[in-house]
Design an enzyme around this catalytic site. Structure first.
Site, PDB file in Angstrom:
ATOM      1  N   TYR A   1       0.865  -1.184   0.000  1.00 24.40           N
ATOM      2  CA  TYR A   1       0.000   0.000   0.000  1.00 24.40           C
ATOM      3  C   TYR A   1       0.897   1.229   0.000  1.00 24.40           C
ATOM      4  O   TYR A   1       1.432   1.623   1.038  1.00 24.40           O
ATOM      5  CB  TYR A   1      -0.918   0.040   1.221  1.00 24.40           C
ATOM      6  CG  TYR A   1      -1.996  -1.039   1.250  1.00 24.40           C
ATOM      7  CD1 TYR A   1      -2.315  -1.790   0.129  1.00 24.40           C
ATOM      8  CD2 TYR A   1      -2.710  -1.281   2.421  1.00 24.40           C
ATOM      9  CE1 TYR A   1      -3.302  -2.766   0.179  1.00 24.40           C
ATOM     10  CE2 TYR A   1      -3.703  -2.249   2.469  1.00 24.40           C
ATOM     11  CZ  TYR A   1      -3.990  -2.989   1.343  1.00 24.40           C
ATOM     12  OH  TYR A   1      -4.974  -3.941   1.398  1.00 24.40           O
TER      13      TYR A   1
ATOM     14  N   PHE B   1     -13.473  -4.493   0.881  1.00 20.01           N
ATOM     15  CA  PHE B   1     -14.454  -3.706   0.111  1.00 20.01           C
ATOM     16  C   PHE B   1     -15.833  -3.723   0.801  1.00 20.01           C
ATOM     17  O   PHE B   1     -16.876  -3.910   0.142  1.00 20.01           O
ATOM     18  CB  PHE B   1     -14.610  -4.242  -1.318  1.00 20.01           C
ATOM     19  CG  PHE B   1     -13.390  -4.153  -2.201  1.00 20.01           C
ATOM     20  CD1 PHE B   1     -12.363  -3.258  -1.918  1.00 20.01           C
ATOM     21  CD2 PHE B   1     -13.264  -4.963  -3.330  1.00 20.01           C
ATOM     22  CE1 PHE B   1     -11.233  -3.174  -2.749  1.00 20.01           C
ATOM     23  CE2 PHE B   1     -12.149  -4.881  -4.162  1.00 20.01           C
ATOM     24  CZ  PHE B   1     -11.143  -3.996  -3.874  1.00 20.01           C
ATOM     25  N   PRO B   2     -15.906  -3.529   2.133  1.00 17.16           N
ATOM     26  CA  PRO B   2     -17.208  -3.616   2.823  1.00 17.16           C
ATOM     27  C   PRO B   2     -18.188  -2.529   2.382  1.00 17.16           C
ATOM     28  O   PRO B   2     -19.395  -2.687   2.543  1.00 17.16           O
ATOM     29  CB  PRO B   2     -16.834  -3.438   4.305  1.00 17.16           C
ATOM     30  CG  PRO B   2     -15.549  -2.667   4.285  1.00 17.16           C
ATOM     31  CD  PRO B   2     -14.816  -3.171   3.061  1.00 17.16           C
ATOM     32  N   LEU B   3     -17.643  -1.429   1.817  1.00 14.20           N
ATOM     33  CA  LEU B   3     -18.530  -0.363   1.306  1.00 14.20           C
ATOM     34  C   LEU B   3     -18.540  -0.347  -0.225  1.00 14.20           C
ATOM     35  O   LEU B   3     -19.114   0.549  -0.831  1.00 14.20           O
ATOM     36  CB  LEU B   3     -18.069   1.001   1.851  1.00 14.20           C
ATOM     37  CG  LEU B   3     -18.248   1.175   3.361  1.00 14.20           C
ATOM     38  CD1 LEU B   3     -17.567   2.460   3.857  1.00 14.20           C
ATOM     39  CD2 LEU B   3     -19.732   1.195   3.736  1.00 14.20           C
ATOM     40  N   GLY B   4     -17.883  -1.326  -0.825  1.00 18.27           N
ATOM     41  CA  GLY B   4     -17.836  -1.361  -2.292  1.00 18.27           C
ATOM     42  C   GLY B   4     -16.542  -0.802  -2.849  1.00 18.27           C
ATOM     43  O   GLY B   4     -16.407  -0.682  -4.061  1.00 18.27           O
TER      44      GLY B   4
ATOM     45  N   PRO C   1     -13.114   3.420  -8.735  1.00 13.12           N
ATOM     46  CA  PRO C   1     -14.237   3.816  -9.579  1.00 13.12           C
ATOM     47  C   PRO C   1     -14.750   2.620 -10.377  1.00 13.12           C
ATOM     48  O   PRO C   1     -13.999   1.681 -10.641  1.00 13.12           O
ATOM     49  CB  PRO C   1     -13.627   4.872 -10.523  1.00 13.12           C
ATOM     50  CG  PRO C   1     -12.151   4.806 -10.364  1.00 13.12           C
ATOM     51  CD  PRO C   1     -11.838   4.040  -9.113  1.00 13.12           C
TER      52      PRO C   1
HETATM   53  N1  LIG Z   1      -7.017  -8.598   0.828  1.00 12.38           N
HETATM   54  C1  LIG Z   1      -7.205  -7.782  -0.183  1.00 12.38           C
HETATM   55  O1  LIG Z   1      -6.915  -8.110  -1.337  1.00 12.38           O
HETATM   56  C2  LIG Z   1      -7.783  -6.434   0.058  1.00 12.38           C
HETATM   57  C3  LIG Z   1      -8.288  -5.705  -1.043  1.00 12.38           C
HETATM   58  C4  LIG Z   1      -8.839  -4.477  -0.787  1.00 12.38           C
HETATM   59  C5  LIG Z   1      -8.897  -3.960   0.490  1.00 12.38           C
HETATM   60  N2  LIG Z   1      -8.392  -4.680   1.542  1.00 12.38           N
HETATM   61  C6  LIG Z   1      -8.475  -4.152   2.930  1.00 12.38           C
HETATM   62  O2  LIG Z   1      -9.840  -3.905   3.198  1.00 12.38           O
HETATM   63  C7  LIG Z   1     -10.001  -2.570   3.682  1.00 12.38           C
HETATM   64  C8  LIG Z   1     -11.372  -2.039   3.285  1.00 12.38           C
HETATM   65  O3  LIG Z   1     -11.501  -1.971   1.875  1.00 12.38           O
HETATM   66  P1  LIG Z   1     -11.354  -0.613   1.065  1.00 12.38           P
HETATM   67  O4  LIG Z   1     -10.745   0.448   1.918  1.00 12.38           O
HETATM   68  O5  LIG Z   1     -10.667  -0.938  -0.217  1.00 12.38           O
HETATM   69  O6  LIG Z   1     -12.831  -0.261   0.659  1.00 12.38           O
HETATM   70  P2  LIG Z   1     -14.149   0.133   1.500  1.00 12.38           P
HETATM   71  O7  LIG Z   1     -13.866   0.108   2.961  1.00 12.38           O
HETATM   72  O8  LIG Z   1     -15.251  -0.672   0.940  1.00 12.38           O
HETATM   73  O9  LIG Z   1     -14.416   1.604   0.996  1.00 12.38           O
HETATM   74  C9  LIG Z   1     -13.516   2.635   1.130  1.00 12.38           C
HETATM   75  C10 LIG Z   1     -14.174   3.860   0.518  1.00 12.38           C
HETATM   76  O10 LIG Z   1     -15.308   4.226   1.302  1.00 12.38           O
HETATM   77  C11 LIG Z   1     -15.199   5.584   1.700  1.00 12.38           C
HETATM   78  N3  LIG Z   1     -15.762   5.688   3.056  1.00 12.38           N
HETATM   79  C12 LIG Z   1     -15.305   5.128   4.200  1.00 12.38           C
HETATM   80  N4  LIG Z   1     -16.114   5.448   5.235  1.00 12.38           N
HETATM   81  C13 LIG Z   1     -17.104   6.213   4.727  1.00 12.38           C
HETATM   82  C14 LIG Z   1     -18.225   6.853   5.294  1.00 12.38           C
HETATM   83  N5  LIG Z   1     -18.510   6.757   6.593  1.00 12.38           N
HETATM   84  N6  LIG Z   1     -19.031   7.571   4.465  1.00 12.38           N
HETATM   85  C15 LIG Z   1     -18.785   7.671   3.159  1.00 12.38           C
HETATM   86  N7  LIG Z   1     -17.718   7.095   2.552  1.00 12.38           N
HETATM   87  C16 LIG Z   1     -16.882   6.376   3.340  1.00 12.38           C
HETATM   88  C17 LIG Z   1     -13.736   5.913   1.619  1.00 12.38           C
HETATM   89  O11 LIG Z   1     -13.550   7.271   1.306  1.00 12.38           O
HETATM   90  P3  LIG Z   1     -12.855   8.309   2.340  1.00 12.38           P
HETATM   91  O12 LIG Z   1     -11.384   7.989   2.373  1.00 12.38           O
HETATM   92  O13 LIG Z   1     -13.172   9.614   1.718  1.00 12.38           O
HETATM   93  O14 LIG Z   1     -13.531   8.104   3.675  1.00 12.38           O
HETATM   94  C18 LIG Z   1     -13.275   5.051   0.454  1.00 12.38           C
HETATM   95  O15 LIG Z   1     -13.522   5.718  -0.774  1.00 12.38           O
HETATM   96  C19 LIG Z   1      -8.839  -1.821   3.024  1.00 12.38           C
HETATM   97  O16 LIG Z   1      -8.583  -0.584   3.670  1.00 12.38           O
HETATM   98  C20 LIG Z   1      -7.733  -2.841   3.129  1.00 12.38           C
HETATM   99  O17 LIG Z   1      -7.143  -2.776   4.422  1.00 12.38           O
HETATM  100  C21 LIG Z   1      -7.854  -5.906   1.334  1.00 12.38           C
END
Ligand SMILES: NC(=O)c1ccc[n+]([C@@H]2O[C@H](COP(=O)([O-])OP(=O)(O)OC[C@H]3O[C@@H](n4cnc5c(N)ncnc54)[C@H](OP(=O)(O)O)[C@@H]3O)[C@@H](O)[C@H]2O)c1
Length: 288
Positions: free
Chosen positions: A57, A209-212, A216
């Site tokens: 990262y 990806f808990p929020l998608g 983009p």
């Molecule tokens: N094992 C794997 O291959 C893998 C792949 C992907 C991710 N991950 C892990 O999983 C974690 C979660 O996934 P992710 O971060 O990719 O995606 P996510 O948690 O589904 O979504 C992150 C997005 O949601 C927004 N967000 C967060 N809280 C919000 C809120 N309260 N209201 C509105 N928007 C909000 C963030 O924007 P802002 O920054 O503007 O808040 C960001 O654009 C990652 O951080 C990583 O540690 C692991």
């Protein structure tokens, strides 16, 4: 806040994912360095004791921010990293699946986080990519290397990520894994059978990806019609409803929502207070 064991460590069910801390596309320095540090410190202040990260990262950026913000680490903080990928010069994710590469990645994480042992390391399979012949590694060989590093004390618990049902079964049998980290959310439920497998095996399921996601072109939980309707009724934000649905789904779910903003972090940490009624859950269940 409720806990669930991540191997030998009971952790709060709301953790933090560090992937949003580096710059756009998970590359380079943060949009706002001070806010990135503040997000990490506030997370721990609010009870986060499980932070998910990766050397790739940034690369290096997320781990270095974690160290800057939190080292010396508070007692009980579980740092979970992942191995199996590197970044190319354009920021693409490239496979690094060979056992020697997994070992080098564990060493790199130990160095940049400033620890002697990682509480959890996920073996991130890259089967969704087109892999060169020298990256087509049998899972058995990779797990053997992970088990060896656990025996050497470099890793406390092994996890597997982006794995199929059969691979998860194999990892449970061969390596006694402590968690699975796969994509899963209200708008992407293809992995529901793996969640159930983990539940039956008493191991943590950590949906990414808990929020998608921030990428983009991927469907967002906050755009879902059922989520919008329930959020309005429950007086909660859409993100809170999407995360609360995941928490309510199974007690072995450990959340790691990613954010680069203190305000979003604080909102996400309040989801334990979001009470979803049976009618809300039914509407969300039907609303994929
Ligand atoms: N094992 C794997 O291959 C893998 C792949 C992907 C991710 N991950 C892990 O999983 C974690 C979660 O996934 P992710 O971060 O990719 O995606 P996510 O948690 O589904 O979504 C992150 C997005 O949601 C927004 N967000 C967060 N809280 C919000 C809120 N309260 N209201 C509105 N928007 C909000 C963030 O924007 P802002 O920054 O503007 O808040 C960001 O654009 C990652 O951080 C990583 O540690 C692991």
């Amino acid at each position: 806040m409720d806990t669930y064991p991540l191997g030998q460590f009971p952790v709060h069910r709301i953790g933090f994912g560090a992937m949003q801390l580096p710059g756009p596309g998970v590359m380079g320095p943060p949009r706002d360095h001070d806010e990135a540090v503040a997000v990490l410190r506030r997370a721990v202040e609010l009870g986060v004791d499980h932070i998910d990260t990766a050397q790739f990262y940034g690369p290096d950026v997320a781990n270095e921010l974690i160290r800057e913000a939190l080292h010396p680490y508070p007692e009980g903080l579980v740092l979970a990293s992942k191995v199996g990928a590197l970044r190319d010069e354009q920021g693409g994710f490239v496979a690094a699946q060979r056992p020697g590469q997994l070992r080098a990645a564990v060493e790199a994480n130990l160095r940049s986080l400033g620890v002697d042992r990682l509480e959890v390391v996920n073996l991130r399979r890259m089967d969704e990519h087109e892999l060169a012949a020298d990256q087509l590694i049998p899972l058995e060989d990779q797990l053997a290397e992970m088990v060896a590093m656990r025996a050497e004390g470099k890793i406390a618990g092994i996890g597997i990520s982006t794995a199929t049902y059969a691979q998860v079964q194999q990892a449970i049998e061969q390596a006694g894994i402590v968690c699975v980290q796969n994509a899963f959310s209200l708008v992407d439920r293809a992995d529901a059978d793996v969640l159930d497998l983990c539940h039956g095996a008493n191991i943590a399921y950590v949906p990414y990806f808990p929020l998608g996601s921030a990428f983009p072109g991927m469907p967002k939980v906050t755009d879902n019609a059922a989520v919008r309707a329930v959020a309005e009724r429950a007086g909660a934000s859409r993100a809170q409803v999407g995360l609360a649905w995941l928490l309510a789904r199974r007690d072995n779910v450990l959340l790691i929502p990613g954010t680069s903003r203190v305000a979003h972090l604080e909102e996400n940490m309040r989801i334990a207070d979001v009470a979803l009624s049976e009618a809300d859950m039914a509407e969300l269940e039907g609303g994929a």
